[in-house]
Structure formats: C-alpha cells, structure tokens
Enzyme design. Sequence first.
Site, PDB file in Angstrom:
ATOM      1  N   ALA A  24       0.862  -1.186   0.000  1.00 59.73           N
ATOM      2  CA  ALA A  24       0.000   0.000   0.000  1.00 59.73           C
ATOM      3  C   ALA A  24       0.896   1.233   0.000  1.00 59.73           C
ATOM      4  O   ALA A  24       2.102   1.137   0.236  1.00 59.73           O
ATOM      5  CB  ALA A  24      -0.905  -0.003   1.225  1.00 59.73           C
ATOM      6  N   LYS A  25       0.346   2.358  -0.270  1.00 64.72           N
ATOM      7  CA  LYS A  25       1.097   3.616  -0.168  1.00 64.72           C
ATOM      8  C   LYS A  25       0.112   4.763  -0.179  1.00 64.72           C
ATOM      9  O   LYS A  25      -0.981   4.651  -0.740  1.00 64.72           O
ATOM     10  CB  LYS A  25       2.056   3.762  -1.355  1.00 64.72           C
ATOM     11  CG  LYS A  25       3.208   4.682  -1.070  1.00 64.72           C
ATOM     12  CD  LYS A  25       4.286   3.952  -0.310  1.00 64.72           C
ATOM     13  CE  LYS A  25       5.534   4.788  -0.120  1.00 64.72           C
ATOM     14  NZ  LYS A  25       6.677   3.971   0.325  1.00 64.72           N
TER      15      LYS A  25
END
Length: 462
Positions: A124-125
């Site tokens: 994720a980011k």
Amino acid sequence: MNNPSSVATAPAPALPATGTEDLNPFHIAQQQFDKACLYIPEIKAGLIEYLKRPDRLITVEFPIETEDGDVRTFVGYRCLHNRVRGPGKGGIRFHPDVSADEVRALASWMTWKCAVVGVPFGGAKGGVVCEPKTLTKKDLRRITRRFVVDLGDAIGPYIDVPAPDVNTNGETMAWIYDTYQMVHAGKNNLPVVTGKPVDLGGSLGRREATARGCLFSAQRALASGLVDGMSSVEGATVVIQGFGNAGSIAAELFAEAGARIIAISDSRAAVMDPSGIDPAAAVAHKQETGSVGGLAGTTPISATELLATQCDILIPAALENQIHGGNVDSIQARFIIEAANGPTTPTADRALFARGIHVLPDILANSGGVTVSYFEWLQNIENEQWDLVEVNGKLERYMTRATDAVLKRQQEINGSLDALTEQRAKRGLPKVELKRADLRTAAYVRAITRVATVALERGIWP
Ligand code: NAD
C-alpha cells in the site's frame, strides 16, 4: 466509515513521455512486472493481469485552515495494491509531486518488497499533494489528522498500516496514531501505524532500519562476489543522493562500516569532499541550516555532477527516476544501492546491466524499513518492547536471507534460459528472446511467485 470517494482501478492513463522515455512511475512498475513475468511461464495470464493492478485507490479532497489564515484544499491518496499475503503496508508521503500513479507504483513496489523480504504484508502507499517547506508544523498536523479521518476504516491494524516516507517522520506517525485512536477508542490501536516515536510504541531501530537494511544487503551481496574486486563496503568511496531518513543514516552506517562518503546532496544543494565527509557534521549542519549546502570543508557541485561522480558505490536515497536514459552514460559507480524507491528507469537498468554495473534493487535493498515496521507491529500486538540487539539481529537475518535468495534466483534464471524458452513455447506463450536477468528481475520473480502461490493456495474468492 467516512465515505471516501473510491475510484475503481483503471489502466494507468498515458502520460507524455520525456524524450523517448516514459517516466510515469506506475508505467515503469508495470514494465518491471511484465519483464519479470516473462521468466515465470507457469503463472496463468489472468493471475498476472490481477497482480499487475492495484486492488483500490482512494482519493480524498479536504479543506484546511492554514496558520496564515487561508483556507486551502488538499488532495490525498491511499492505494492498496494487494493484500494476498497480509494487511496493506506502506508509507505516507507529503510532496508536491504526489500523484495517483506515483502512489499506485509505490504501493505495487511495497507488495513485491514485502514478498521479497518475507514479511506477511501486502502493498500500500499514500500521499498528500503539498509542499511541506511552505507549511507550518500546525498545518501539517491538521493535514495529517484530516487525511486520516477521511480515510476512515480504509486503514487499520489488520487492514492497511501506514509508515513514514518522504517528508513524514515519527512525529507524523504519532499524529496518525492519535487521530485513529480518537475515533476508534477502547482497543489497542498502536499497530495501526509504524515508525512511531519509541516512547509511543515505536520500535528501537526503526528510524535506522532502511539504511541498516541497505548496509546488510550490500555487505552480503559483496561478500558473495557480486562486484569484482569489492568484497565489502570497507574502503569503498560512496556518493549519496538525498540526505533525509534513508540517505543521512546510510551515510552514518556506511562510514561506520569503513566506507568514505565523498559526496552528498539534498533537494537544495550537492557537496563533495574527496577526503571524506563526516556524516555527523553533515547531519548537524543540515539540522541547523536546512541543507547540506555550505558544509565546512566541502565544495559545491551540481546535482548532475553528483550522480556522475566516480565512486565505488552510488546510493540514490531521494525520489524516483533519478538515473534515466538521459544521464545513465555519465554514471561512474561500480555498484548502485537503491535506498530510494524507483530511482532507476528501465532504460537506465538495461544500460547499467550491459555495462556490468549491478543495481541492488529497491524492493530488496530498502526492505529493511518495512521489516522493522513489521517488528514494530508485532511488538505493538504483544505490548512488548524488544531491545535493539534483538531488532538488529533479526533484521540482519531477514536481509541476509532475502539477499541470498535473490542472488540465487538470478543464477537459476540465467542458468535455465533455454529451458524457460521451451516452457514458454509449450504453453503457447509469445516468442521472446529471454535475455540474462538482472537483480531487479530476479527479485520480482521471487516476489511474484510467492504472491501468486499464496493467491492460489487461498483460492480466488469466492
Ligand atoms: P526524507 O523526506 O527523510 O528525505 C528525502 C531527502 O531527499 C531529503 O534530504 C530531500 O532534501 C532529498 N531530495 C528530495 N529531492 C531531491 C533531489 N531532487 N535531489 C537530491 N535530493 C533530494 O525521505 P526518506 O524517508 O529518506 O525517503 C527517501 C527515499 O527512500 C524515498 O524514495 C522513500 O520512498 C524511500 N524509502 C524510505 C523508507 C523509510 O523508512 N523512510 C523506507 C523505504 C524506502
């Protein structure tokens, strides 16, 4: 949940190429992925298509009353690329160049990084489009709090766990924890975010983990004979681009290990001292003045000259696309260690590999950060605090194992190009000339295989 506007994943829009090179980070991530898939003929085409694209991208837009009395609207993103191997994991970045495709790329690199190093997270980011240099601490705290509330239950200890990235740090992570705790009181929320200050459930060694992981991985690769005539970083000359968390601590740790840091840079300046820069003095100078520029005993150089400096090791530790088709021929390093995510474009990768310059790829080299984030998450769940020796010892084991596995995978691939070509033909896959794989491709192959295996073991839902 606070009803964020969820945007279905669409193929990445075509952005204008710079010269002949497309510098869209998500396109680059997809090219790297596609290249690796050529060497994994056994994976079903449909599964490849699924793993290539993010699960979701959330976009939020919110107003902040800044300290100067203005009201400004900010855009924030959180991308969850894949959760097959565990909750989403990835940093939050504050930078004017944050974009949906940058966040998509960074999230996908997190999926592969977690799989390469073997921590049970997906990728994720997140990021907020802003220029922290022009905002006060109070503004940044308000932005952080509002962003977290708008993400609602899209983050959580077993859903998606943020961490620091460019222009965010332990203080930002403390604000994230506090905000999440305010709206989810009554349970242990410490594992909702990692990279927290140590007295707030952070792990000893997390601040240094990315750089320490780079050092462990580099030492292992060098000891294995990757670079002719360089069996350790001891005595090596090192150039570092970016002097924040990853870069400045890499300077300290590589110098401690006997390397000589001959040039460093940040977003404002680049400086050089062939006799060796004292990292502690550089950190103190940057803290005092806001930049490495003007550091006593150094000569100013341009950002271009920094990358072209003759050295044994070049450590990009800033942003994406720093080594590209336009400047790759000027690179005079013998070994590149990617502390940053995505610093080398595919064109530059090919040119470096052809010249025999090895690149320790981001999804391996900088995976120490997420590894100690995983240790922090475990400590938070258990309400424990491990001592530093334990943290660093475990980190070394993870980095050594991952580095060995990637080096071995590269040898396996390059020793079976004919067999892989045959397998491709048997499966009716398009005919391609399989070239010798670089370390990035080997790391991707390890990661994609791991994630694909788990996806099939779990069974595709429903
Ligand atoms: P940071 O904000 O602490 O530091 C970034 C540094 O890069 C600053 O010194 C900044 O001035 C400099 N910089 C920005 N643009 C530059 C340019 N054009 N030329 C030279 N320097 C420039 O960020 P960080 O956490 O150290 O992250 C740096 C890189 O490392 C990013 O790619 C990030 O994704 C990656 N990374 C960080 C971690 C972590 O734990 N912090 C983990 C894995 C990977």
